[in-house]
Design an enzyme around this catalytic site. Sequence first.
Site, PDB file in Angstrom:
ATOM      1  N   GLU A   1      -0.812 -30.552  11.495  1.00  0.00           N
ATOM      2  CA  GLU A   1      -1.143 -29.864  10.248  1.00  0.00           C
ATOM      3  C   GLU A   1      -2.358 -28.957  10.397  1.00  0.00           C
ATOM      4  O   GLU A   1      -2.317 -27.782  10.016  1.00  0.00           O
ATOM      5  CB  GLU A   1      -1.423 -30.886   9.134  1.00  0.00           C
ATOM      6  CG  GLU A   1      -1.859 -30.239   7.823  1.00  0.00           C
ATOM      7  CD  GLU A   1      -2.300 -31.237   6.770  1.00  0.00           C
ATOM      8  OE1 GLU A   1      -2.885 -30.803   5.761  1.00  0.00           O
ATOM      9  OE2 GLU A   1      -2.081 -32.446   6.942  1.00  0.00           O
TER      10      GLU A   1
ATOM     11  N   TYR B   1       0.810  -1.221   0.000  1.00  0.00           N
ATOM     12  CA  TYR B   1       0.000   0.000   0.000  1.00  0.00           C
ATOM     13  C   TYR B   1       0.847   1.277   0.000  1.00  0.00           C
ATOM     14  O   TYR B   1       0.315   2.373  -0.189  1.00  0.00           O
ATOM     15  CB  TYR B   1      -0.953   0.006   1.199  1.00  0.00           C
ATOM     16  CG  TYR B   1      -2.258  -0.705   0.893  1.00  0.00           C
ATOM     17  CD1 TYR B   1      -3.147  -0.195  -0.049  1.00  0.00           C
ATOM     18  CD2 TYR B   1      -2.592  -1.891   1.523  1.00  0.00           C
ATOM     19  CE1 TYR B   1      -4.336  -0.838  -0.352  1.00  0.00           C
ATOM     20  CE2 TYR B   1      -3.779  -2.563   1.233  1.00  0.00           C
ATOM     21  CZ  TYR B   1      -4.640  -2.021   0.296  1.00  0.00           C
ATOM     22  OH  TYR B   1      -5.820  -2.681  -0.010  1.00  0.00           O
TER      23      TYR B   1
ATOM     24  N   ASP C   1      -2.560 -35.040   7.694  1.00  0.00           N
ATOM     25  CA  ASP C   1      -3.564 -35.831   6.984  1.00  0.00           C
ATOM     26  C   ASP C   1      -2.894 -36.941   6.184  1.00  0.00           C
ATOM     27  O   ASP C   1      -1.771 -36.783   5.690  1.00  0.00           O
ATOM     28  CB  ASP C   1      -4.376 -34.945   6.030  1.00  0.00           C
ATOM     29  CG  ASP C   1      -5.343 -34.027   6.754  1.00  0.00           C
ATOM     30  OD1 ASP C   1      -5.634 -34.281   7.932  1.00  0.00           O
ATOM     31  OD2 ASP C   1      -5.800 -33.052   6.125  1.00  0.00           O
TER      32      ASP C   1
END
Length: 419
Positions: free
Chosen positions: A248, A162, A300
């Site tokens: 995770e 910005y 996972d």
Amino acid sequence: MSSPPAASRKRKKAVVNKADDLDIVMKKCRKLKEELRLKASKSTSSREEEEELGEIPPGIMEVTAMSTTEVLEGIEAIALSIASQVMRCNPKGFSMEIPSRASSNQVYVKAWDRIVLGSKRSSRSFTNVKESRKSAITLRAMQLIHAVLDKRIHITKRDLFYTDVKLFVDQAESDGVLDDVATMIGCTRSNLNVVASDKGLVVGRIQFEEDGDPIDCTRMGVGGKAIPPYIDKIENIRSDAEFVLLVEKEAAYMRMAEDRFYHKYPCIVITAKGQPDVATRMFLARIYNELQIPVLALVDSDPYGLKILSVYMSGSKNMSYDSASLTTPDIKWLGLRPSDLNKYDLPEQCRLDMTENDIKTGQELMKEEFIQKNPEWMKELEIMVKTKKKAEIQALSSFGFQYVTEEYLPRKLREGDWI
């Protein structure tokens, strides 16, 4: 006299003691910790010795941590070099030389078990039409970084964008040149004092000082402590934890935090809520190096879980130049592994079909050197690709909401079931 309404009563914090079977469950983990410390004490070979043995390719480019003054001097040296080229009125124009971060320049070093940046370099010219805008963005970013460092403050990557929206147009443009600037100077990206927003979380048996303020991660509520993007301000790390549990998913992390799992089996629980950010990777590496305790990962059972684990261990290609401070070697894959699906009789409805993209990712992982070096990881991947089934950590909740903390993890630790 009537008692105060229930809503106004102060709720007392539940006391969670160490598990009765702590010594039995932690026996193999403690043995792993001793092996880790013994290995660290014997690891005395230098980079020069490894190069002589041919274990490290020549010309590897790695950055080092620098002081603010050193980074400022590095930026000023680049600016002087460009000014000198302009003053000489070089007919070929003026340019900047930048270490190439192209995939063809990414090198996996087996001796270090991580991805590093090779020796190739590229030139960014100010007079080349195709490169002039990127050159302008690079110089503008360096100017802004210099101002930030001069003030001894930190800003976010969004703040940087910005500051000059018309030039950068998209934040990806300003984010991308940060790695270029770091490699040109030879410093870590965190040394630029431009950071990402908080993402990672930590809870459990660890205390430290953050910019002089004492932090106790057993007293940060069930949400834990946000891992700050400026890891350089963390000092005096202390812990009586036996291991680090790297998780995770945030949902699994919250289960550990609410159940106070870290009190039952003394540990530190960390999550980056999926793909790890720089701060979480750097924080984990510091804990591993300073506390010398094992890191056990719960991800996972799918190719992406293993891919995330590999980023923690061997690094990412985007930041291969800074892999030394961002990687944690020898993380043990605790679960959820493909072999666990049958071992723990996971219900069929909790086993999801892998997509074609999942299968392709799994097959590509099997070709990676950092996967091939571990035969047991290869076996798990082969099971995954062959059965075409995947499962999330949350699938264990089919046995009960607290099954993962009360049954699954204690059994895993007791059996030393990690690879």
